[in-house]
Design a protein around this motif. Sequence first.
Motif, PDB file in Angstrom:
ATOM      1  N   THR A   1      -4.109  -2.710   1.341  1.00  0.00           N
ATOM      2  CA  THR A   1      -4.039  -1.883   2.556  1.00  0.00           C
ATOM      3  C   THR A   1      -2.821  -0.973   2.539  1.00  0.00           C
ATOM      4  O   THR A   1      -2.928   0.217   2.865  1.00  0.00           O
ATOM      5  CB  THR A   1      -4.039  -2.777   3.807  1.00  0.00           C
ATOM      6  OG1 THR A   1      -5.265  -3.519   3.826  1.00  0.00           O
ATOM      7  CG2 THR A   1      -3.922  -1.963   5.078  1.00  0.00           C
ATOM      8  N   VAL A   2      -1.677  -1.500   2.153  1.00  0.00           N
ATOM      9  CA  VAL A   2      -0.469  -0.664   2.084  1.00  0.00           C
ATOM     10  C   VAL A   2      -0.654   0.464   1.074  1.00  0.00           C
ATOM     11  O   VAL A   2      -0.258   1.602   1.335  1.00  0.00           O
ATOM     12  CB  VAL A   2       0.775  -1.514   1.744  1.00  0.00           C
ATOM     13  CG1 VAL A   2       1.936  -0.657   1.307  1.00  0.00           C
ATOM     14  CG2 VAL A   2       1.183  -2.344   2.932  1.00  0.00           C
ATOM     15  N   VAL A   3      -1.269   0.168  -0.048  1.00  0.00           N
ATOM     16  CA  VAL A   3      -1.512   1.199  -1.059  1.00  0.00           C
ATOM     17  C   VAL A   3      -2.445   2.278  -0.501  1.00  0.00           C
ATOM     18  O   VAL A   3      -2.206   3.474  -0.687  1.00  0.00           O
ATOM     19  CB  VAL A   3      -2.076   0.577  -2.355  1.00  0.00           C
ATOM     20  CG1 VAL A   3      -2.587   1.651  -3.305  1.00  0.00           C
ATOM     21  CG2 VAL A   3      -1.020  -0.282  -3.031  1.00  0.00           C
ATOM     22  N   ARG A   4      -3.503   1.862   0.187  1.00  0.00           N
ATOM     23  CA  ARG A   4      -4.453   2.836   0.741  1.00  0.00           C
ATOM     24  C   ARG A   4      -3.785   3.695   1.820  1.00  0.00           C
ATOM     25  O   ARG A   4      -4.010   4.906   1.883  1.00  0.00           O
ATOM     26  CB  ARG A   4      -5.675   2.115   1.315  1.00  0.00           C
ATOM     27  CG  ARG A   4      -6.527   1.476   0.205  1.00  0.00           C
ATOM     28  CD  ARG A   4      -7.834   0.939   0.724  1.00  0.00           C
ATOM     29  NE  ARG A   4      -8.706   2.073   1.037  1.00  0.00           N
ATOM     30  CZ  ARG A   4      -9.335   2.220   2.196  1.00  0.00           C
ATOM     31  NH1 ARG A   4      -9.204   1.332   3.154  1.00  0.00           N
ATOM     32  NH2 ARG A   4     -10.111   3.265   2.394  1.00  0.00           N
ATOM     33  N   ILE A   5      -2.977   3.072   2.671  1.00  0.00           N
ATOM     34  CA  ILE A   5      -2.263   3.828   3.702  1.00  0.00           C
ATOM     35  C   ILE A   5      -1.301   4.809   3.038  1.00  0.00           C
ATOM     36  O   ILE A   5      -1.251   5.991   3.389  1.00  0.00           O
ATOM     37  CB  ILE A   5      -1.491   2.886   4.647  1.00  0.00           C
ATOM     38  CG1 ILE A   5      -2.448   2.016   5.455  1.00  0.00           C
ATOM     39  CG2 ILE A   5      -0.585   3.686   5.586  1.00  0.00           C
ATOM     40  CD1 ILE A   5      -1.772   0.840   6.140  1.00  0.00           C
TER      41      ILE A   5
ATOM     42  N   GLY B   1      -3.017   3.401   9.020  1.00  0.00           N
ATOM     43  CA  GLY B   1      -1.742   2.805   9.418  1.00  0.00           C
ATOM     44  C   GLY B   1      -1.868   1.913  10.637  1.00  0.00           C
ATOM     45  O   GLY B   1      -1.183   0.890  10.749  1.00  0.00           O
ATOM     46  N   ASP B   2      -2.765   2.272  11.555  1.00  0.00           N
ATOM     47  CA  ASP B   2      -2.973   1.445  12.740  1.00  0.00           C
ATOM     48  C   ASP B   2      -3.502   0.055  12.399  1.00  0.00           C
ATOM     49  O   ASP B   2      -3.318  -0.886  13.167  1.00  0.00           O
ATOM     50  CB  ASP B   2      -3.931   2.138  13.717  1.00  0.00           C
ATOM     51  CG  ASP B   2      -3.292   3.327  14.415  1.00  0.00           C
ATOM     52  OD1 ASP B   2      -2.042   3.408  14.439  1.00  0.00           O
ATOM     53  OD2 ASP B   2      -4.035   4.183  14.926  1.00  0.00           O
ATOM     54  N   TRP B   3      -4.155  -0.097  11.259  1.00  0.00           N
ATOM     55  CA  TRP B   3      -4.676  -1.394  10.835  1.00  0.00           C
ATOM     56  C   TRP B   3      -3.589  -2.307  10.271  1.00  0.00           C
ATOM     57  O   TRP B   3      -3.785  -3.513  10.172  1.00  0.00           O
ATOM     58  CB  TRP B   3      -5.786  -1.207   9.794  1.00  0.00           C
ATOM     59  CG  TRP B   3      -7.085  -0.881  10.434  1.00  0.00           C
ATOM     60  CD1 TRP B   3      -7.579   0.371  10.692  1.00  0.00           C
ATOM     61  CD2 TRP B   3      -8.040  -1.805  10.954  1.00  0.00           C
ATOM     62  NE1 TRP B   3      -8.788   0.274  11.326  1.00  0.00           N
ATOM     63  CE2 TRP B   3      -9.100  -1.057  11.498  1.00  0.00           C
ATOM     64  CE3 TRP B   3      -8.101  -3.187  11.000  1.00  0.00           C
ATOM     65  CZ2 TRP B   3     -10.200  -1.653  12.088  1.00  0.00           C
ATOM     66  CZ3 TRP B   3      -9.200  -3.785  11.584  1.00  0.00           C
ATOM     67  CH2 TRP B   3     -10.232  -3.013  12.122  1.00  0.00           C
ATOM     68  N   MET B   4      -2.445  -1.772   9.919  1.00  0.00           N
ATOM     69  CA  MET B   4      -1.413  -2.572   9.255  1.00  0.00           C
ATOM     70  C   MET B   4      -0.895  -3.698  10.135  1.00  0.00           C
ATOM     71  O   MET B   4      -0.517  -4.749   9.624  1.00  0.00           O
ATOM     72  CB  MET B   4      -0.260  -1.663   8.807  1.00  0.00           C
ATOM     73  CG  MET B   4       0.695  -2.330   7.850  1.00  0.00           C
ATOM     74  SD  MET B   4      -0.125  -2.827   6.326  1.00  0.00           S
ATOM     75  CE  MET B   4       0.464  -4.494   6.183  1.00  0.00           C
TER      76      MET B   4
END
Length: 153
Positions: free
Chosen positions: A136-140, A84-87
């Motif tokens: 990325t959203v899917v992985r988070i 989530g910090d990478w979003m």
Amino acid sequence: MTTIAGIPAHALLVHAIVVFVPLVALLEILCGFWPAARRRLVWLVVALAAVNLVLTPITTEAGEWLIKQGGSPRPILIEHAERGDWMIYFSVALLVVAIALAVLHVLETRSKPPKKVATILVAVVALAVGVSSVVTVVRIGDAGAQAVWGERG
């Protein structure tokens, strides 16, 4: 922000991110490859990307608060928080692409339109940023769902 009407804010805000990121990504790709869409939608895309950028750190901060409420977090929850910090980086990239599309739009309305290579470059970047943001959203979200309902962790 901690709770909204007694519900953890993260649980509500995360749904906005899950909607905004794919929506902005799709619209950016559409505007990048289809000039008629760019003429009609570019300012909406800029606005949605800006809202997404504002909501991203609010959502992650609400998530950090929620993690602190539960004691020692399980490894999958830590993984969810780290992802989530990478979003924020992807949200910034989505806004940068939206601004690039707006610049293209403005240049296209002037007497000297941008070179074809610039238009192609923006379209390719929109595709790359859009796809990577959705992934990325899917992985988070997957890590978050595993933390709440899954077996891992």
